[in-house]
Design an enzyme around this catalytic site. Structure first.
Site, PDB file in Angstrom:
ATOM      1  N   HIS A  43       0.862  -1.184   0.000  1.00 19.57           N
ATOM      2  CA  HIS A  43       0.000   0.000   0.000  1.00 19.57           C
ATOM      3  C   HIS A  43       0.898   1.234   0.000  1.00 19.57           C
ATOM      4  CE1 HIS A  43      -3.799   2.123   1.786  1.00 19.57           C
ATOM      5  NE2 HIS A  43      -3.100   2.934   1.025  1.00 19.57           N
ATOM      6  N   GLU A  74      -2.550  -1.765  -3.219  1.00 19.68           N
ATOM      7  CA  GLU A  74      -3.681  -1.160  -2.531  1.00 19.68           C
ATOM      8  C   GLU A  74      -3.449   0.336  -2.387  1.00 19.68           C
ATOM      9  OE1 GLU A  74      -4.807  -1.478   2.086  1.00 19.68           O
ATOM     10  OE2 GLU A  74      -5.213  -3.326   0.977  1.00 19.68           O
ATOM     11  N   HIS A 196      -7.749  -6.368   7.319  1.00 17.52           N
ATOM     12  CA  HIS A 196      -7.510  -5.349   8.331  1.00 17.52           C
ATOM     13  C   HIS A 196      -7.660  -5.948   9.726  1.00 17.52           C
ATOM     14  CE1 HIS A 196      -6.555  -1.067   8.929  1.00 17.52           C
ATOM     15  NE2 HIS A 196      -7.048  -1.283  10.131  1.00 17.52           N
TER      16      HIS A 196
END
Length: 244
Positions: A43, A74, A196
């Protein structure tokens, strides 16, 4: 079986703390793959505080060396992010609605408010043969217009599940089951990811209750677990759960 995607961000954060190249993300990724990871996730944020945009081509080159290993990028679809992703052409891009200064991903897309924006962005990635997943909240109220937005997948934002798991795991999982059933009924062609704060403690329960999850993305907890178990044993522990 659910695919295990290992998020490298915290490894990269450690690397960046000393302004050097230790740990080297290429080497860490290669070890993760050899130990059993099915995918590598990064990310890259605008401030590049962990994964850098310069890491992307290197990691894509690595995953290309393996027949069935995927690369997932991401991030928030800014102009720069979109250009970089299309240049690298990962197997999957996961779109999150984070503002630039966000500490970590903290909510999913409101598909009503962001319909036109997501439609345009997703079409651009699809035109470049990149599978698209979008971050969603555990609520059907934010999922209108999925039939127009047309992502290939959605990723359940599992922070609330992880936070409430120790108090009442049945209550914690309930809204996620509801969303999964809604998607299966209304959008059977859209596949399901999750991520997450998933960990060795709570991963098995969510996969047992939502077995249609195609992929889980795990980073922070996995990096913490390597302190106790080492990288190889940690990846093995997660794989034992995702392969059940």
């Amino acid at each position: 079986m659910t695919s295990l995607s290992i998020n490298l961000n915290k490894f990269a954060l450690i690397r960046n703390a000393r302004g050097a190249d230790l740990p080297n993300l290429f080497n860490i990724s290669k070890k993760c793959i050899e130990y059993g990871a099915d995918s590598i996730t990064v990310h890259p944020r605008p401030d590049e505080r962990h994964t850098k945009f310069s890491d992307l081509n290197i990691l894509k080159k690595l995953t290309n060396e393996y027949e069935k290993i995927e690369f997932n990028i991401e991030g928030y679809p800014s102009k720069r992010f979109i250009e970089k992703v299309i240049d690298v052409k990962p197997d999957q891009v996961t779109l999150v609605p984070d503002p630039p200064d966000a500490l970590t991903s903290s909510f999913g897309w409101d598909c009503e408010k962001n319909k036109d924006f997501l439609m345009e962005v997703i079409k651009g990635f699809k035109d470049n043969n990149i599978r698209v997943s979008i971050f969603i909240n555990p609520s059907t109220k934010t999922l209108s217009n999925l039939e127009i937005i047309k992502p290939h997948r959605v990723e359940l934002y599992t922070y609330d599940y992880a936070k409430n798991y120790e108090k009442d795991k049945v209550l914690a999982i309930t809204p996620y089951i509801e969303v999964a059933k809604y998607l299966e009924k209304e959008f059977p062609n859209i596949e399901l990811n999750a991520g997450h704060d998933l960990s060795l403690d709570n991963l098995d329960f969510i996969l047992k209750n939502i077995p249609k999850i195609k992929e889980v993305s795990i980073g922070h907890a996995l990096v913490c677990d390597t302190i106790d178990f080492g990288l190889q044993e940690t990846v093995n522990k997660y794989k034992q759960i995702t392969q059940r």
